[in-house]
Design a protein around this motif. Structure first.
Motif, short mmCIF file in Angstrom:
data_model
loop_
_atom_site.label_atom_id
_atom_site.label_comp_id
_atom_site.label_asym_id
_atom_site.label_seq_id
_atom_site.Cartn_x
_atom_site.Cartn_y
_atom_site.Cartn_z
N MET A 145 0.77 -1.22 -0.04
CA MET A 145 0.09 -0.22 0.20
C MET A 145 1.21 1.10 0.25
SD MET A 145 -3.26 0.91 -0.10
CE MET A 145 -4.05 -0.53 0.82
N GLY A 146 0.56 2.13 -0.63
CA GLY A 146 1.54 3.27 -1.19
C GLY A 146 1.47 4.32 0.61
N LYS A 147 1.72 5.65 0.18
CA LYS A 147 1.78 6.09 0.55
C LYS A 147 0.83 6.98 1.39
CE LYS A 147 5.00 9.89 3.55
NZ LYS A 147 6.25 10.00 3.24
N LYS A 148 -0.14 7.79 2.71
CA LYS A 148 -0.87 8.55 2.62
C LYS A 148 -0.63 9.74 3.26
CE LYS A 148 -3.37 4.93 1.11
NZ LYS A 148 -2.89 4.15 0.64
N LEU A 149 -1.27 10.44 1.90
CA LEU A 149 -0.73 11.69 2.19
C LEU A 149 -2.08 13.21 3.03
CD1 LEU A 149 2.14 13.09 -0.06
CD2 LEU A 149 1.87 12.81 2.15
N LEU A 150 -2.92 12.47 2.20
CA LEU A 150 -4.29 13.09 2.22
C LEU A 150 -5.43 12.33 2.95
CD1 LEU A 150 -4.85 14.79 -1.24
CD2 LEU A 150 -3.52 15.29 0.37
N THR A 151 -5.23 11.07 2.93
CA THR A 151 -6.15 9.93 3.46
C THR A 151 -5.58 9.63 5.02
OG1 THR A 151 -5.38 8.16 1.73
CG2 THR A 151 -8.06 9.83 1.54
N ALA A 152 -4.80 9.65 5.39
CA ALA A 152 -3.89 9.32 6.63
C ALA A 152 -4.68 9.65 7.99
CB ALA A 152 -2.78 9.77 7.00
N ASN A 153 -5.30 10.13 8.16
CA ASN A 153 -6.20 10.62 8.71
C ASN A 153 -7.58 10.78 9.10
OD1 ASN A 153 -3.98 11.04 10.69
ND2 ASN A 153 -4.18 13.48 10.24
N ILE A 154 -8.11 9.94 7.54
CA ILE A 154 -9.22 10.30 7.25
C ILE A 154 -10.60 9.26 8.61
CG2 ILE A 154 -9.96 8.94 5.87
CD1 ILE A 154 -10.88 11.13 3.61
N ASN A 155 -10.06 8.59 8.81
CA ASN A 155 -11.17 7.75 8.99
C ASN A 155 -11.13 7.53 11.05
OD1 ASN A 155 -12.08 6.04 6.81
ND2 ASN A 155 -10.17 4.94 7.39
N ILE A 156 -10.84 8.46 11.08
CA ILE A 156 -10.37 9.11 12.88
C ILE A 156 -11.95 9.96 13.27
CG2 ILE A 156 -9.22 10.52 14.73
CD1 ILE A 156 -6.39 10.59 13.12
N PRO A 157 -11.91 9.32 14.08
CA PRO A 157 -13.11 9.37 14.82
C PRO A 157 -13.34 11.23 15.24
CG PRO A 157 -13.08 7.73 15.88
CD PRO A 157 -11.68 8.05 15.01
N GLY A 158 -14.96 11.89 14.07
CA GLY A 158 -14.44 13.20 14.99
C GLY A 158 -13.52 14.70 13.85
N ILE A 159 -12.59 13.82 12.79
CA ILE A 159 -11.63 14.65 12.40
C ILE A 159 -12.28 15.87 11.93
CG2 ILE A 159 -11.47 13.01 10.48
CD1 ILE A 159 -8.68 14.79 12.21
N GLU A 160 -13.67 15.34 11.84
CA GLU A 160 -14.78 16.43 10.58
C GLU A 160 -14.23 18.30 11.61
OE1 GLU A 160 -17.87 15.00 12.94
OE2 GLU A 160 -15.80 13.49 11.77
N THR A 161 -14.37 17.71 12.70
CA THR A 161 -14.37 18.99 13.66
C THR A 161 -13.39 19.69 13.63
OG1 THR A 161 -13.60 17.79 15.73
CG2 THR A 161 -15.86 17.92 14.66
N PHE A 162 -13.08 20.59 14.63
CA PHE A 162 -11.66 21.82 14.34
C PHE A 162 -10.54 20.95 15.11
CE2 PHE A 162 -8.88 24.89 15.88
CZ PHE A 162 -8.41 25.33 15.47
N ASP A 163 -11.17 20.38 16.31
CA ASP A 163 -10.47 20.30 17.42
C ASP A 163 -10.16 19.49 17.63
OD1 ASP A 163 -11.48 22.72 19.60
OD2 ASP A 163 -13.06 21.43 20.45
N VAL A 164 -10.21 17.88 16.62
CA VAL A 164 -9.42 16.60 16.71
C VAL A 164 -8.48 17.08 15.75
CG1 VAL A 164 -10.54 14.45 15.85
CG2 VAL A 164 -11.78 15.33 17.34
#
Length: 454
Positions: free
Chosen positions: A1-20
């Motif tokens: 699997m290649g390196k993740k630059l844009l999606t590395a944190n995309i599945n972290i719960p709450g990542i859509e919020t500023f604090d997370v």
């Protein structure tokens, strides 16, 4: 699997919020750029990265930024093209929905590099639920001091707005987008002047795709040279691919450019092979506007070399035996797919979305839709096949914007590589009367059968 630059944190719960997002390294590029770099230094990092526009054209982003008229006394603007409407492409929606602050961070850093004090995210009208996600994220960024006056205590200030369109594909063309943003009908403009000189409100403007702007974040954080180490040649960095069609694992994949096409399609890390154990028939590699290729030419070039997921490798052979990476809308067709029916669907789309400004596109897209409808529904003539080729030639290169080309290229390539299938529709109208005709009886090349028999 290649390196993740844009999606590395995309599945972290709450990542859509500023604090997370902030706790996971978010907005570091803004701090680095505003406090330790000049605007020209940020632009230079983007140049060194080799980042190319991820919306379809693949033009070097840093070079595009350098064209901006910095001597003009007018304000400068950065406009994000989030009018993602290319059939088969859904990567930008994924980023904006799951990790909106990544785009906002890229907008701030990019605006700083360009000297823009007001910037816009122009988003397609059908993405209204994402408009609300973005607006909430922008409110959070303002509250945290990353937007507004004197960001992070520096002299730099920026206001950022989200502007929804009205659902017109043509507004994905940058000058039509700017017309729409100004409150006018979304018709493409004649060039020159180019947006870098006279764009939004006749002021210097850069228009970049969502993925392109998001990629500015890892480039500034890690450096342009490090980003350029990923990929091959002039195809540097990672690319989001919207994989759909007859595959076992459709979805969004962030790949290192240079990945073999065969590995992308058949590896369990990516598409997982063709569904139901069937054979692959064809692939549209970069969204509906790029030439379709048969299975043998998508896996290897006409010279027998391994085909790679890069701008250069996919284009190898020109339009005779190659295609384009485009927006990364990767559509796979199995042996039961009808190329004629698929092409008719594309033609209906382009006819519906033509703005009507240019006669070749306005009239030609309608002709192609009608002729393809006739062939697909068993009323075609052999002469219709050459008629389609002729109409496509009359459209290509004769319109203000690339929509005409986008409508013509799929037609020309489908007939070039699958002409016998078009002839089959004319010869056997009774067999194609059912929309699922090739599921009932998969198409078999009569010429190949005769060759085997001989």
């Amino acid at each position: 699997m290649g390196k993740k630059l844009l999606t590395a944190n995309i599945n972290i719960p709450g990542i859509e919020t500023f604090d997370v997002y902030r706790k996971n390294g978010g907005y570091a590029s803004v701090e680095k750029a505003l406090k330790t770099m000049t605007p020209d230094e940020v632009t230079e990092e983007v140049k060194k990265s080799g980042l190319r526009g991820r919306g379809g054209a693949g033009f070097p982003a840093g070079m595009k930024w350098s064209f901006l008229d910095r001597k003009s006394e007018k304000p400068r603007y950065l406009v994000c093209n989030a009018d993602e409407s290319e059939p088969g492409t859904f990567k930008d929606r994924y980023l904006m929905e799951k990790i909106p602050h990544l785009l906002i961070e890229g907008m701030i850093t990019g605006s700083y590099a360009l000297g823009a004090r007001t910037s816009y995210i122009y988003i397609r009208g059908e993405y209204m639920y994402i408009v609300r996600i973005l607006e909430k994220a922008i409110e959070e960024a303002y509250a945290a001091g990353f937007l507004g006056q004197n960001i992070l205590g520096t002299p730099y200030s920026l206001d950022l707005y989200v502007h929804p369109g009205a659902g017109a594909y043509i507004c994905g063309e940058e000058t039509a987008l700017l017309e729409s943003l100004e409150g006018k009908r979304g018709n493409p403009r004649l060039k020159p002047p180019f947006p870098a000189v006279a764009g939004l409100y006749a002021a210097p403007t850069v228009v970049n795709n969502v993925e392109t702007i998001a990629a500015v974040v890892p480039i500034v954080n890690g450096g342009g040279d490090e980003y350029a180490k990923i990929g091959i040649g002039k195809s540097t960095g990672t690319k989001l691919i919207s994989a759909s069609g007859h595959i076992n694992k459709p979805g969004i994949y962030e790949i290192d450019l240079g990945l073999p096409v065969e590995e992308f399609i058949y590896s369990d890390e990516y598409c997982g092979g063709i569904w139901k154990g069937r054979k692959m028939k064809a692939v549209v590699a970069g969204g509906s506007s790029v030439p379709i290729l048969p299975a043998d030419l998508i896996l290897k070039t006409a010279k027998g070399e391994q085909r790679l997921m890069t701008y250069e490798s996919l284009a190898d052979g020109g339009f005779v035996s190659g295609t384009m990476l485009g927006s990364g809308g990767f559509i796979v067709y199995d042996e039961t797919a009808c190329i004629v029916r698929n092409l008719w669907t594309f033609a209906r789309f382009y006819h519906h979305e033509s703005c009507g400004q240019c006669s070749p596109c306005r009239e030609g897209t309608g002709w192609m839709e009608k002729v393809l409808h006739r062939i697909e529904h068993g009323h075609g003539h052999m002469s219709d096949i050459d008629l389609l080729v002729d109409v496509a030639k009359k459209i290509e290169g004769n319109t203000i914007c690339p929509l005409g080309d986008a409508a013509a290229w799929p037609v020309a390539s489908a007939i070039r590589h699958f002409r016998e299938e078009f002839e089959y529709h004319v010869k056997y109208p009774e067999k194609v009367s059912n929309p699922k005709h090739f599921e009932i009886e998969p198409f078999r090349s009569e010429k190949k059968l005769e060759a085997v028999g001989a």
